[in-house]
Design an enzyme around this catalytic site. Structure first.
Site, PDB file in Angstrom:
ATOM      1  N   PRO A  33      46.706 108.586 -30.514  1.00  0.00           N
ATOM      2  CA  PRO A  33      46.592 107.123 -30.399  1.00  0.00           C
ATOM      3  C   PRO A  33      47.007 106.323 -31.636  1.00  0.00           C
ATOM      4  CG  PRO A  33      44.440 108.078 -30.771  1.00  0.00           C
ATOM      5  CD  PRO A  33      45.400 109.234 -30.647  1.00  0.00           C
ATOM      6  N   CYS A  34      48.293 106.361 -31.966  1.00  0.00           N
ATOM      7  CA  CYS A  34      48.786 105.582 -33.103  1.00  0.00           C
ATOM      8  C   CYS A  34      48.662 104.083 -32.843  1.00  0.00           C
ATOM      9  CB  CYS A  34      50.213 105.971 -33.430  1.00  0.00           C
ATOM     10  SG  CYS A  34      51.376 105.795 -32.072  1.00  0.00           S
ATOM     11  N   HIS A  35      48.513 103.695 -31.579  1.00  0.00           N
ATOM     12  CA  HIS A  35      48.345 102.269 -31.262  1.00  0.00           C
ATOM     13  C   HIS A  35      47.013 101.726 -31.771  1.00  0.00           C
ATOM     14  CE1 HIS A  35      46.533 104.464 -27.879  1.00  0.00           C
ATOM     15  NE2 HIS A  35      45.730 103.426 -27.752  1.00  0.00           N
TER      16      HIS A  35
END
Length: 161
Positions: free
Chosen positions: A125-127
Site C-alpha cells: 500500500p504505497c498509496h
C-alpha cells in the site's frame, strides 16, 4: 539481481480502471493500472490476488501481502515495501516515519524513491504514504487514483476533501 520471467497475466476491472496482475511461478510480481486488456494466462497467484482485490474494492477488507515474488528487486526496496505492508488499513505514514520504521532515519529520499518503484500497487500500500505536512504526494498510477484509494479506505486527510 535475479530477473524472473512473468509467465502469467490476469486482468481485473476495478474502480481505478483495468488492473493488470503479473506473476511468476513463485508469486505475484506486479499490479499496474493499464488502458487495455490483453490475453490472460492465470495461475494460482493471479487468481488469489484477483479474489482479494475484488473483496477489497467491494467490502473494504484488508489485503494479505502473501504469495509475492519480489526477488528481482534490491534488498533496500524490499525492506521499504515490507514497511509499507505493515501500514494498517485505515492509516497513513510519512516518508520520514517509513525511514524510521526501517531503522534508517537519514534515508527519507531513498525511501521515497523505493516507494515510487513499488511494483505491486494496492497490495503493497504505497498509496498510504503522504507528505509530512499531510499533503498527497506522487503515485505511479496518478494522484487522482491515490486520492480514490484513500477515499475508499476512508483515510483521506481532512484538508484534502
Amino acid at each position: 539481481m535475479l530477473h524472473k520471467e512473468n509467465s502469467y497475466v490476469g486482468f481485473l476491472m476495478s474502480p481505478l480502471g483495468i488492473l493488470k496482475l503479473s506473476a511468476s511461478e513463485d508469486g505475484l510480481t506486479s499490479v499496474r493500472v493499464v488502458d487495455h486488456i490483453a490475453e490472460a494466462k492465470e495461475n494460482e497467484h493471479i487468481r488469489f490476488h484477483k479474489r482479494q482485490l475484488k473483496d477489497y474494492f467491494s467490502k473494504r477488507t484488508a489485503l494479505q501481502a502473501k504469495h509475492l515474488d519480489l526477488s528481482a528487486h534490491s534488498e533496500f526496496d524490499r525492506r521499504v515495501w515490507g514497511a509499507l505492508i505493515d501500514i494498517p488499513l485505515g492509516t497513513t505514514k510519512s516518508y520520514k516515519e517509513l525511514s524510521l520504521a526501517i531503522e534508517n532515519p537519514k534515508a527519507v529520499r531513498a525511501v521515497g524513491t523505493a516507494n515510487g518503484r513499488n511494483p505491486i500497487l494496492i497490495i503493497i500500500p504505497c498509496h498510504r504514504v503522504i507528505g509530512s505536512n499531510g499533503k498527497l504526494t506522487g503515485f505511479s498510477a496518478g494522484i487522482e487514483k491515490k486520492r480514490a484509494l484513500l477515499l475508499h479506505e476512508r483515510i483521506l486527510p481532512q484538508e484534502l476533501f
